[in-house]
Design an enzyme around this catalytic site. Structure first.
Site, PDB file in Angstrom:
ATOM      1  N   SER A 260       0.852  -1.185   0.000  1.00  0.00           N
ATOM      2  CA  SER A 260       0.000   0.000   0.000  1.00  0.00           C
ATOM      3  C   SER A 260       0.888   1.235   0.000  1.00  0.00           C
ATOM      4  O   SER A 260       2.109   1.141   0.060  1.00  0.00           O
ATOM      5  CB  SER A 260      -0.899   0.005   1.233  1.00  0.00           C
ATOM      6  OG  SER A 260      -0.126   0.400   2.364  1.00  0.00           O
ATOM      7  N   LYS A 261       0.240   2.368  -0.036  1.00  0.00           N
ATOM      8  CA  LYS A 261       0.970   3.641  -0.090  1.00  0.00           C
ATOM      9  C   LYS A 261       1.940   3.794   1.089  1.00  0.00           C
ATOM     10  O   LYS A 261       2.919   4.517   0.981  1.00  0.00           O
ATOM     11  CB  LYS A 261      -0.010   4.810  -0.082  1.00  0.00           C
ATOM     12  CG  LYS A 261      -0.839   4.864  -1.357  1.00  0.00           C
ATOM     13  CD  LYS A 261      -1.385   6.274  -1.580  1.00  0.00           C
ATOM     14  CE  LYS A 261      -2.262   6.336  -2.814  1.00  0.00           C
ATOM     15  NZ  LYS A 261      -3.656   5.969  -2.541  1.00  0.00           N
ATOM     16  N   ARG A 262       1.630   3.126   2.191  1.00  0.00           N
ATOM     17  CA  ARG A 262       2.530   3.228   3.343  1.00  0.00           C
ATOM     18  C   ARG A 262       3.926   2.713   3.002  1.00  0.00           C
ATOM     19  O   ARG A 262       4.914   3.120   3.606  1.00  0.00           O
ATOM     20  CB  ARG A 262       1.994   2.411   4.529  1.00  0.00           C
ATOM     21  CG  ARG A 262       0.885   3.080   5.319  1.00  0.00           C
ATOM     22  CD  ARG A 262       0.408   2.184   6.441  1.00  0.00           C
ATOM     23  NE  ARG A 262      -0.063   0.893   5.935  1.00  0.00           N
ATOM     24  CZ  ARG A 262       0.543  -0.254   6.137  1.00  0.00           C
ATOM     25  NH1 ARG A 262       1.657  -0.319   6.834  1.00  0.00           N
ATOM     26  NH2 ARG A 262       0.046  -1.380   5.626  1.00  0.00           N
ATOM     27  N   HIS A 263       4.006   1.797   2.060  1.00  0.00           N
ATOM     28  CA  HIS A 263       5.305   1.215   1.718  1.00  0.00           C
ATOM     29  C   HIS A 263       6.106   2.082   0.744  1.00  0.00           C
ATOM     30  O   HIS A 263       7.308   1.941   0.649  1.00  0.00           O
ATOM     31  CB  HIS A 263       5.113  -0.171   1.096  1.00  0.00           C
ATOM     32  CG  HIS A 263       4.487  -1.156   2.043  1.00  0.00           C
ATOM     33  ND1 HIS A 263       3.172  -1.529   1.940  1.00  0.00           N
ATOM     34  CD2 HIS A 263       4.998  -1.822   3.098  1.00  0.00           C
ATOM     35  CE1 HIS A 263       2.899  -2.409   2.902  1.00  0.00           C
ATOM     36  NE2 HIS A 263       3.982  -2.590   3.621  1.00  0.00           N
TER      37      HIS A 263
END
Ligand code: GLU
Ligand code: ZN
Length: 498
Positions: A260-263
């Protein structure tokens, strides 16, 4: 049997790594078997589907450089390939299902459905979904009410046991995961296929289209696996044979959670803006969940087509490794010719104002210099975007760095000025040398003759010419700048240091 597979995105977001992986694997699979790869837009969710996302889809794949054989933009024998243009088809099939006794009209209001949910919640019931209330309305009565215009949905009748104790289940085979069996009582109880406004749900549109478009293989992310039992029942209810299923391993971040964008970046747009090459992305994405066991990392699209088969797929989740992707990008940058690389980065350079004010295009001399400078950056670059900035010093005199920047180790201002004045004597011959080797031999001989350390001689010279201690190779820079400009820079610095 000719393979026909498809990518069936819902245009509700930007194209991301996971979607492109699905599209790519379908493309490779179809191509490897001489079949057809189809694009179908699943835009039945009119609230969340947006034209910008459709445009993003087209732009993304145009940039990546692989395409479908049939689709909304190229047409084909099963057109239209946009679900919102096929609503009449779904309606017809929904009613047909009711006629076959495998679906039924449900007249429950949204309020009633909501009330059931609330009551269950209050009672901490583990049951969820519809209570199958209208399944028991006699068919003639239901038809009469529906024909009279009473608002209704069409629901799928999930087969339940005839007599108590019966526990029907639904089986299917997944090319990657093997035999799978679900108890029917665990399947969404009689899901809606057609809404009261005549819109189909994902399940109906997806199954009807895969059938009508003669899809032979469904290859998609594993998160769709829970829909399969329901779909298998739907195929069966229509009297159709389902396509083969193949659910691809999830794509995870390094922490084992769904990517996800967190990565980091996940949309292809973002990778593109960061300076990734499409071929590097394709190569890397093609290995997310597949292995070709050849001790080889670099594959062209054609090589992937030649090698792809479902046996090469992994069942374990794929881990998205940003560092590895960077490595790929560097490799692909090095494979580009100078002209290609210059072309790929020119607009970035123009935007960054390398050739004058930002937006100014290069004149022919600047253009030639820019292309000739590619070997200076090619070996180290990881991103296209870093290339123009590294070459700015070739197009404009760099700002004068702080004095200490020029000092070699243990040297003070006096020593530095002396070193630079000495180096000045060889600049012309360095700039006019034919190769790095020749230049290196020259300056080495000079250093030896003067009894100086090579590094001490080169450091102030490098900073004077390129404006930084860390820069593209010095000899190449001198050759590109030419003797006059290089001397002028050194003289300006000598002036400034004194
Ligand atoms: N529209 C679904 C999606 O957005 C398609 C899933 C499938 O391939 O069946 O991914
Ligand atoms: Zn009902």
């Amino acid at each position: 049997m000719e393979i026909r597979d498809r990518y069936a995105p819902s245009p509700t977001g930007l194209q991301h790594v996971g979607g492109v992986r699905t599209a790519l694997f379908n493309y490779l699979f179809a191509r490897s078997g001489g079949g057809k790869f189809i694009l179908r837009l699943e835009d039945t969710d009119r609230l969340r589907s947006e034209d910008v996302f459709v445009q993003n889809l087209y732009d993304t794949f145009a940039w990546l450089g692989f395409a479908w054989d049939e689709g909304p933009d190229v047409g084909g024998p099963c057109a239209p390939y946009i679900q919102s243009q096929r609503f009449e088809v779904y309606k017809k099939y929904a009613h047909e299902l009711v006629g076959r006794g495998r679906g039924y009209y449900c007249f429950c209001s949204a309020e009633r459905i909501d009330k059931i949910r609330q009551e269950r919640e209050a009672a901490h019931s583990s049951e969820s979904g519809y209570d199958r209330h209208c399944r028991h309305v006699p068919p003639e009565e239901a038809s009469r009410r529906a024909s009279a215009g009473e608002p209704c949905t069409v629901r799928l009748k999930i087969p339940l046991g005839e007599k108590p104790g019966d526990e029907p289940s639904t089986k299917f085979y997944d090319l990657l995961l093997g035999d799978i069996e679900w108890k029917n009582k665990d399947i969404n109880p009689d899901p809606v296929l057609l809404k009261s406004d005549g819109f189909p749900t994902y399940h109906l549109a997806n199954v009807v289209d895969d059938h009508l478009m003669e899809i032979t293989h469904i290859m998609r992310a594993q998160e769709w696996l829970p829909s399969v039992p329901l779909h298998v029942i739907l195929y069966d209810s229509f009297g159709w044979v389902p396509p083969a299923f193949c659910h691809l391993p999830m794509v995870m971040g390094q922490d084992g959670k769904k990517l996800s964008k967190r990565h980091g970046a996940t949309s292809i747009d973002e990778f593109r803006r960061q300076g990734y090459l499409p071929d590097a992305l394709i190569n890397y994405i093609a290995l997310l969940g597949a292995s070709y066991e050849e001790g080889k990392d670099i594959y062209t699209l054609d090589e992937l087509v030649q090698r792809f088969s479902t046996e090469k797929l992994n069942t374990a989740p794929a881990v998205f490794d940003y560092k590895k992707l960077e490595w790929y990008n560097g490799q692909y940058i090095r494979m580009k010719s100078d002209t290609e690389l210059s072309g790929l980065t020119l607009n970035i350079a123009v935007g960054a104002g390398l050739f004058g004010a930002p937006g100014q295009r290069p004149d022919s001399a600047q253009q030639a210099l820019y292309t000739a400078a590619m070997p200076l950056v090619k070996e180290r670059a990881v991103f296209l975007t870093e290339i123009p900035e590294k070459l700015r010093y070739l197009f404009a005199d760099p700002a004068m760095p702080a004095k200490e920047e020029f000092f070699p180790k243990k040297a003070d201002l006096g020593v530095t000025v002396e070193l630079l004045s000495k180096a000045r004597a060889v600049i012309r011959s360095l700039a006019e040398a034919c190769s790095d080797d020749e230049a290196e031999a020259l300056i080495k001989a000079f250093a030896e003759k003067e009894g100086l350390k090579l590094g001490d001689l080169m450091m102030p010279l490098r900073v004077a010419v390129t404006g930084a201690r860390v820069s593209p190779p010095l000899f190449g820079s001198l050759r590109l700048l030419g003797a006059e400009k290089s001397l002028a820079r050194v003289d300006r610095v000598l002036e400034g240091l004194k």
